[in-house]
Design a protein around this motif. Structure first.
Motif, PDB file in Angstrom:
ATOM      1  N   LYS A 173       4.137  -4.507 -10.699  1.00 31.68           N
ATOM      2  CA  LYS A 173       3.570  -3.991  -9.451  1.00 31.68           C
ATOM      3  C   LYS A 173       3.394  -2.480  -9.487  1.00 31.68           C
ATOM      4  O   LYS A 173       2.424  -1.944  -8.947  1.00 31.68           O
ATOM      5  CB  LYS A 173       4.463  -4.356  -8.263  1.00 31.68           C
ATOM      6  N   ALA A 174       4.348  -1.798 -10.111  1.00 31.74           N
ATOM      7  CA  ALA A 174       4.301  -0.336 -10.170  1.00 31.74           C
ATOM      8  C   ALA A 174       3.112   0.159 -10.983  1.00 31.74           C
ATOM      9  O   ALA A 174       2.743   1.334 -10.898  1.00 31.74           O
ATOM     10  CB  ALA A 174       5.598   0.214 -10.754  1.00 31.74           C
ATOM     11  N   ARG A 175       2.496  -0.725 -11.765  1.00 31.93           N
ATOM     12  CA  ARG A 175       1.386  -0.343 -12.633  1.00 31.93           C
ATOM     13  C   ARG A 175       0.045  -0.912 -12.176  1.00 31.93           C
ATOM     14  O   ARG A 175      -0.953  -0.776 -12.883  1.00 31.93           O
ATOM     15  CB  ARG A 175       1.701  -0.769 -14.075  1.00 31.93           C
ATOM     16  N   TYR A 177      -2.795  -0.502  -9.474  1.00 36.29           N
ATOM     17  CA  TYR A 177      -3.247   0.531  -8.540  1.00 36.29           C
ATOM     18  C   TYR A 177      -3.339   0.018  -7.110  1.00 36.29           C
ATOM     19  O   TYR A 177      -2.882   0.661  -6.175  1.00 36.29           O
ATOM     20  CB  TYR A 177      -4.604   1.087  -8.984  1.00 36.29           C
ATOM     21  N   GLN A 180       0.004  -0.295  -5.445  1.00 35.12           N
ATOM     22  CA  GLN A 180       0.562   1.006  -5.078  1.00 35.12           C
ATOM     23  C   GLN A 180      -0.176   1.610  -3.882  1.00 35.12           C
ATOM     24  O   GLN A 180       0.427   2.262  -3.029  1.00 35.12           O
ATOM     25  CB  GLN A 180       0.488   1.958  -6.285  1.00 35.12           C
ATOM     26  N   GLU A 181      -1.476   1.373  -3.807  1.00 31.77           N
ATOM     27  CA  GLU A 181      -2.262   1.864  -2.677  1.00 31.77           C
ATOM     28  C   GLU A 181      -1.794   1.212  -1.379  1.00 31.77           C
ATOM     29  O   GLU A 181      -1.660   1.881  -0.339  1.00 31.77           O
ATOM     30  CB  GLU A 181      -3.741   1.559  -2.923  1.00 31.77           C
ATOM     31  N   GLN A 184       1.667   2.593  -0.363  1.00 30.76           N
ATOM     32  CA  GLN A 184       1.567   3.942   0.206  1.00 30.76           C
ATOM     33  C   GLN A 184       1.041   3.879   1.637  1.00 30.76           C
ATOM     34  O   GLN A 184       1.519   4.605   2.525  1.00 30.76           O
ATOM     35  CB  GLN A 184       0.642   4.802  -0.647  1.00 30.76           C
ATOM     36  N   GLN A 209       9.821  -3.256  -1.634  1.00 31.97           N
ATOM     37  CA  GLN A 209       9.688  -2.018  -2.396  1.00 31.97           C
ATOM     38  C   GLN A 209      10.728  -1.027  -1.891  1.00 31.97           C
ATOM     39  O   GLN A 209      10.478  -0.286  -0.953  1.00 31.97           O
ATOM     40  CB  GLN A 209       8.280  -1.443  -2.241  1.00 31.97           C
ATOM     41  N   GLN A 211      12.963   2.129  -1.115  1.00 29.33           N
ATOM     42  CA  GLN A 211      12.604   3.545  -1.102  1.00 29.33           C
ATOM     43  C   GLN A 211      13.509   4.296  -0.138  1.00 29.33           C
ATOM     44  O   GLN A 211      13.908   3.749   0.900  1.00 29.33           O
ATOM     45  CB  GLN A 211      11.146   3.717  -0.682  1.00 29.33           C
TER      46      GLN A 211
END
Length: 266
Positions: A173-175, A177, A180-181, A184, A209, A211
């Motif tokens: 998932k971290a790779r 895009y 990640q969009e 964010q 996720q 954080q």
């Protein structure tokens, strides 16, 4: 059953356990619960996966043991607050009620020992912020199930060779895009909601996720999940917030003492 060496926290936050789902890491969570004591335990949604059980009933004995451990916390005097998520949204009809000693709230306010105000909610309120259509959501769910399938078999292979738990799903998932969009966008929506309400911080789950960071003068906390990451958020006696990973290894992923919270820089 409590371990003899338990760690005390002022508050503990867990979410996205998904009891009733085959990829729930209930054994790790049970070990965590038996290793801690706390004044308040927040269950920040998706503790039981009613969606999954409607599709296909699954209930491992360890899932029952987690419920027993939560019941034991209540009996020992821990204040347990349940903020239901979308997978256990049926419980939202009991907002402001107490069920077997567990308080149910649609959302809640936590005040830290340093008098910082944190909004507690699951996070599905922010789904629209990811800007994905229903079709993309369905495709995403299918892809996520496949990720967890890969994660499950990858870790079985690791155990055969003496390796420790590692989340392949999170690494992938971290790779990606688009993933990640979306993450964010979700975080930005949560921070905006906290600022709008005049809160110092926000604690949520939902997106699996973990954080812990300060952005625009707001502490954004996501306590993660017990499907991929095996994480919990804790407040220590001194008010310091920590994000913990707990599987066959334990570590502090992030920490913040909130002392610089009034420095409104991002």
């Amino acid at each position: 059953m409590q371990n003899s060496n338990t760690t005390f926290y002022r508050a503990v936050f867990i979410s996205d356990v998904h009891l009733g789902y085959k990829d729930c890491k209930a054994a790790y969570l049970l070990d965590f619960l038996n290793s801690i004591k706390c004044e308040t335990l927040y269950l920040v949604g998706d503790i039981v996966d009613l969606w999954s059980m409607k599709r296909r009933f699954y209930w491992h004995p360890s899932h029952y043991q987690v419920l027993e451990a939560l019941k034991e916390k209540v009996e020992q005097g821990t204040r347990v607050i349940y903020v239901p998520g979308n997978h256990d949204e049926t419980l939202r009809r009991y907002d402001q009620d107490t069920l077997m000693g567990v308080e149910v709230h649609r959302q809640f306010e936590h005040i830290t020992t340093q008098n910082k105000r944190f909004l507690i909610l699951h996070g599905d309120d922010f789904d629209s912020a990811t800007r994905y259509s229903k079709l993309i959501s369905i495709i995403g769910d299918t892809a996520y199930d496949f990720l967890l399938f890969l994660n499950r078999w990858h870790n079985r292979a690791r155990r055969l060779y003496g390796g420790r738990y590692w989340s392949l799903a999170s690494w992938i998932k971290a790779r990606v895009y688009k993933a990640q969009e979306a993450i964010q966008a979700f975080e930005n929506a949560a921070i905006h909601e906290a600022k709008k309400g005049g809160y110092d911080g926000i604690v949520c789950g939902h997106i699996h996720q973990p954080q812990l960071r300060i952005c625009e003068g707001v502490v954004y906390c996501n306590d993660g999940d017990w499907i991929e990451n095996c994480t919990a958020l804790v407040e220590n006696k001194d008010g310091r917030m920590e994000l913990l990973h707990w599987s066959d290894t334990q570590q502090v992923l992030a920490t913040n003492n909130l002392r610089h919270l009034n420095d409104k820089a991002a």
